[in-house]
Scaffold this motif. Sequence first.
Motif: not given
Length: 244
Positions: A15-37
Amino acid sequence: MTTPKLLDTTDKSTAHIKPDGVPIAETILLPGDPLRAKFIAQTYLDDAKCFNEVRNMLGFTGTYQGTPISVMGTGMGIPSISLYTWELIHVFGVKNLIRVGSCGALQEDIELYDVVLAQGASTDSNYLEQFALPGNLALLSSFRLLEAAKRIADDKGQRTHVGNVLSSDIFYSADEQYNQKWAQMGVLTVEMEAAGLFANAAAAGVDALAIFTVSDHLLRGQHASTEERQTAFTQMIEIALGLA
């Protein structure tokens, strides 16, 4: 750390993450601000593609120096980061989760713009109650990631501190001695998310680390300007990216 692979997101969504087939890497950086992402993706990643726009919590996957890596905002506070990291771990298979953010210093030997590597995270949150543990769990980062991050920071000549941070649910405390009480126990800094990340990682048996730039000194009343924060944060981001 072995080279992170891309995870197939075909037919996977929440309900919160919809990649629509775009892959996600095993390693992820997690800033709080989505604009910083978004800034990290546009500034550092090659061939970055957006894998999430739900609630404007932006997530991107690309490569850094040829290695797959993702970055995604998590919002503010333990409930928010815990929701997103649970889904990233259990639904999409992410193995290395690295929080990057700002913090407020609680010790006199810490200066604005220093980098803090969280060895552990104390908390005033009730998040751990769900696990019904017969005691108090010490929430620790991955030593593998911590050791590597410290080595990268040292190679860059970056001033760092390693130790215990406080993940607090409270931004404006009614207790005027709140910060001092934690400082007396040797806690380095205060922020609002790492404990939730470390708890989820521990429960799932994956690796997590939190890296912070000191943006405020809570005992001295010092605060970095917006422009100074942006410059200082790039040093922290480059340490985190080096882990990939």
